[in-house]
Design a protein around this motif. Structure first.
Motif, PDB file in Angstrom:
ATOM      1  N   MET A   1     -96.989 -42.114 -15.074  1.00  0.00           N
ATOM      2  CA  MET A   1     -97.986 -41.090 -14.712  1.00  0.00           C
ATOM      3  C   MET A   1     -98.360 -40.312 -15.967  1.00  0.00           C
ATOM      4  N   HIS A   2     -99.643 -40.216 -16.269  1.00  0.00           N
ATOM      5  CA  HIS A   2    -100.005 -39.522 -17.502  1.00  0.00           C
ATOM      6  C   HIS A   2    -100.258 -38.047 -17.204  1.00  0.00           C
ATOM      7  N   ASN A   3     -99.955 -37.233 -18.199  1.00  0.00           N
ATOM      8  CA  ASN A   3    -100.324 -35.826 -18.083  1.00  0.00           C
ATOM      9  C   ASN A   3    -101.259 -35.529 -19.246  1.00  0.00           C
ATOM     10  N   ASP A   4    -101.641 -34.274 -19.395  1.00  0.00           N
ATOM     11  CA  ASP A   4    -102.631 -33.957 -20.423  1.00  0.00           C
ATOM     12  C   ASP A   4    -102.119 -34.237 -21.834  1.00  0.00           C
ATOM     13  N   GLN A   5    -100.790 -34.293 -21.968  1.00  0.00           N
ATOM     14  CA  GLN A   5    -100.231 -34.551 -23.307  1.00  0.00           C
ATOM     15  C   GLN A   5    -100.237 -36.047 -23.654  1.00  0.00           C
ATOM     16  N   SER A   6    -100.437 -36.899 -22.635  1.00  0.00           N
ATOM     17  CA  SER A   6    -100.379 -38.338 -22.898  1.00  0.00           C
ATOM     18  C   SER A   6    -101.480 -38.771 -23.841  1.00  0.00           C
ATOM     19  N   ARG A   7    -101.124 -39.741 -24.676  1.00  0.00           N
ATOM     20  CA  ARG A   7    -102.111 -40.287 -25.603  1.00  0.00           C
ATOM     21  C   ARG A   7    -102.908 -41.386 -24.925  1.00  0.00           C
ATOM     22  N   LYS A   8    -104.208 -41.426 -25.202  1.00  0.00           N
ATOM     23  CA  LYS A   8    -105.017 -42.549 -24.743  1.00  0.00           C
ATOM     24  C   LYS A   8    -104.697 -43.735 -25.644  1.00  0.00           C
ATOM     25  N   LEU A   9    -104.279 -44.831 -25.061  1.00  0.00           N
ATOM     26  CA  LEU A   9    -104.022 -46.036 -25.854  1.00  0.00           C
ATOM     27  C   LEU A   9    -105.251 -46.920 -25.859  1.00  0.00           C
ATOM     28  N   ILE A  10    -105.911 -46.990 -24.701  1.00  0.00           N
ATOM     29  CA  ILE A  10    -107.056 -47.882 -24.551  1.00  0.00           C
ATOM     30  C   ILE A  10    -108.199 -47.118 -23.926  1.00  0.00           C
ATOM     31  N   GLU A  11    -109.365 -47.232 -24.531  1.00  0.00           N
ATOM     32  CA  GLU A  11    -110.553 -46.670 -23.896  1.00  0.00           C
ATOM     33  C   GLU A  11    -111.675 -47.707 -23.948  1.00  0.00           C
ATOM     34  N   LEU A  12    -112.068 -48.167 -22.767  1.00  0.00           N
ATOM     35  CA  LEU A  12    -113.174 -49.119 -22.652  1.00  0.00           C
ATOM     36  C   LEU A  12    -114.379 -48.366 -22.100  1.00  0.00           C
ATOM     37  N   SER A  13    -115.531 -48.507 -22.753  1.00  0.00           N
ATOM     38  CA  SER A  13    -116.748 -47.839 -22.274  1.00  0.00           C
ATOM     39  C   SER A  13    -117.870 -48.859 -22.192  1.00  0.00           C
ATOM     40  N   GLY A  14    -118.371 -49.050 -20.978  1.00  0.00           N
ATOM     41  CA  GLY A  14    -119.541 -49.904 -20.780  1.00  0.00           C
ATOM     42  C   GLY A  14    -119.358 -51.334 -21.240  1.00  0.00           C
ATOM     43  N   ILE A  15    -118.150 -51.880 -21.027  1.00  0.00           N
ATOM     44  CA  ILE A  15    -117.861 -53.246 -21.505  1.00  0.00           C
ATOM     45  C   ILE A  15    -118.551 -54.288 -20.613  1.00  0.00           C
ATOM     46  N   GLY A  68    -120.722 -52.844 -25.365  1.00  0.00           N
ATOM     47  CA  GLY A  68    -119.755 -51.811 -24.974  1.00  0.00           C
ATOM     48  C   GLY A  68    -118.831 -51.465 -26.121  1.00  0.00           C
ATOM     49  N   ASP A  69    -117.992 -50.493 -25.885  1.00  0.00           N
ATOM     50  CA  ASP A  69    -117.131 -49.942 -26.936  1.00  0.00           C
ATOM     51  C   ASP A  69    -115.670 -50.053 -26.507  1.00  0.00           C
ATOM     52  N   TYR A  70    -114.824 -50.545 -27.397  1.00  0.00           N
ATOM     53  CA  TYR A  70    -113.388 -50.674 -27.108  1.00  0.00           C
ATOM     54  C   TYR A  70    -112.610 -49.976 -28.208  1.00  0.00           C
ATOM     55  N   GLU A  71    -111.879 -48.940 -27.802  1.00  0.00           N
ATOM     56  CA  GLU A  71    -111.023 -48.225 -28.748  1.00  0.00           C
ATOM     57  C   GLU A  71    -109.568 -48.491 -28.374  1.00  0.00           C
ATOM     58  N   LEU A  72    -108.828 -49.063 -29.303  1.00  0.00           N
ATOM     59  CA  LEU A  72    -107.414 -49.387 -29.081  1.00  0.00           C
ATOM     60  C   LEU A  72    -106.585 -48.585 -30.067  1.00  0.00           C
ATOM     61  N   ASN A  73    -105.786 -47.660 -29.534  1.00  0.00           N
ATOM     62  CA  ASN A  73    -104.919 -46.853 -30.392  1.00  0.00           C
ATOM     63  C   ASN A  73    -105.708 -46.250 -31.557  1.00  0.00           C
ATOM     64  N   GLU A  74    -106.854 -45.657 -31.229  1.00  0.00           N
ATOM     65  CA  GLU A  74    -107.710 -44.953 -32.193  1.00  0.00           C
ATOM     66  C   GLU A  74    -108.437 -45.863 -33.180  1.00  0.00           C
ATOM     67  N   THR A  75    -108.450 -47.162 -32.912  1.00  0.00           N
ATOM     68  CA  THR A  75    -109.222 -48.094 -33.746  1.00  0.00           C
ATOM     69  C   THR A  75    -110.400 -48.621 -32.952  1.00  0.00           C
ATOM     70  N   HIS A  76    -111.594 -48.563 -33.531  1.00  0.00           N
ATOM     71  CA  HIS A  76    -112.760 -49.160 -32.875  1.00  0.00           C
ATOM     72  C   HIS A  76    -112.764 -50.663 -33.149  1.00  0.00           C
ATOM     73  N   VAL A  77    -112.461 -51.420 -32.110  1.00  0.00           N
ATOM     74  CA  VAL A  77    -112.221 -52.851 -32.249  1.00  0.00           C
ATOM     75  C   VAL A  77    -113.442 -53.604 -32.776  1.00  0.00           C
ATOM     76  N   GLU A  78    -114.645 -53.180 -32.348  1.00  0.00           N
ATOM     77  CA  GLU A  78    -115.839 -53.951 -32.741  1.00  0.00           C
ATOM     78  C   GLU A  78    -116.120 -53.873 -34.247  1.00  0.00           C
ATOM     79  N   GLU A  79    -115.443 -52.956 -34.939  1.00  0.00           N
ATOM     80  CA  GLU A  79    -115.665 -52.836 -36.391  1.00  0.00           C
ATOM     81  C   GLU A  79    -114.735 -53.747 -37.207  1.00  0.00           C
ATOM     82  N   LEU A  80    -113.827 -54.456 -36.526  1.00  0.00           N
ATOM     83  CA  LEU A  80    -112.825 -55.252 -37.247  1.00  0.00           C
ATOM     84  C   LEU A  80    -113.306 -56.682 -37.472  1.00  0.00           C
ATOM     85  N   ASN A  81    -112.983 -57.235 -38.643  1.00  0.00           N
ATOM     86  CA  ASN A  81    -113.255 -58.653 -38.870  1.00  0.00           C
ATOM     87  C   ASN A  81    -112.111 -59.496 -38.273  1.00  0.00           C
ATOM     88  N   GLU A  82    -112.254 -60.815 -38.311  1.00  0.00           N
ATOM     89  CA  GLU A  82    -111.277 -61.710 -37.668  1.00  0.00           C
ATOM     90  C   GLU A  82    -109.854 -61.479 -38.168  1.00  0.00           C
TER      91      GLU A  82
END
Length: 237
Positions: A1-15, A68-82
């Motif tokens: 169960m997350h509370n306000d102190q929990s860190r977002k690990l994954i954020e998917l927007s409009g995928i 869409g936008d995928y942020e994993l542990n504060e990294t924007h995945v779409e900006e990464l090369n292979e």
């Protein structure tokens, strides 16, 4: 169960995810929004063809979204090369699959060491960690056995040790009990529940309601959209 102190690990927007099929375009995911916090145990459910496996592959960096936008542990995945994607995948994500995917010519211990070889860890430290994680999944006494000498449940324990050995942020489990009988499947789910209690974030795909019951949050996907997202009220253990 997350509370306000929990860190977002994954954020998917409009995928979204579409595939070209001749001149037809098949839309598999239609604008998925989803946030997963550290320490959650999430089950993704849905009928065959709902898009749940595609979503799992995108979360696991095995496939990329059409938009869409995928942020994993504060990294924007779409900006990464292979190359960078492969590094992030190896560091952040531990995979557990229905078919185990162990290498048949390697012992249990050598299979667990594999992610550490990719990570460039020195051999002594690698062997030490492999033994430590096989102990964690209660399989140390079988560490020198080949996969062919292990039962299905033991193979899945090796796969879980391999998923854990890099201390990833997230364990992704795709139908982790699919190839196991009910009793063995429940033992594997007890193990995953225990790991979650110890703080591991787990995202699991399953089509079995009784397996999904082990998770504290259940997301249902139909026709490429999230139709349900329910979290258990806080359980007092």
């Amino acid at each position: 169960m997350h509370n306000d102190q929990s860190r977002k690990l994954i954020e998917l927007s409009g995928i979204t995810k579409s595939y070209k099929n001749g001149d037809q375009e098949l839309q598999v995911l239609k604008g998925i929004d989803m946030t997963v916090y550290e320490g959650e145990f999430v089950a993704i459910m849905g009928p065959s063809g709902s898009g749940k496996s595609t979503l799992m592959n995108i979360i696991g960096l095995l496939d990329s979204p059409t938009s869409g936008d995928y942020e994993l542990n504060e990294t924007h995945v779409e900006e990464l090369n292979e190359k960078k994607l492969a590094q992030v995948r190896n560091k952040e994500i531990g995979f557990v699959f229905q078919q185990f995917f162990l290498l048949s010519k390697l012992s249990a211990k050598e299979n667990v060491e594999l992610p550490l070889i990719y990570a460039g860890m020195p051999v002594g430290k690698r062997k030490e960690l492999a033994v430590q994680y096989l102990e964690k999944v209660e399989l140390a006494e079988r560490m020198n056995h080949l996969p062919s000498e292990l039962s299905g449940g033991q193979k899945q324990r090796v796969a879980i040790a391999r998923a854990l050995v890099n201390s990833p942020s997230i364990i992704l489990a795709d139908e982790p009990t699919g190839a196991l009988d009910t009793k063995t499947g429940n033992q594997i789910m007890e193990l995953l529940t225990q790991l979650n209690r110890e703080g591991k974030t787990i995202i699991m795909v399953t089509h079995e309601p009784e397996i999904a019951e082990y998770a504290s949050r259940r997301i249902v996907i139909r026709d490429g959209e999230i139709t349900q997202d329910t979290t258990d009220s806080v359980r007092i253990d």
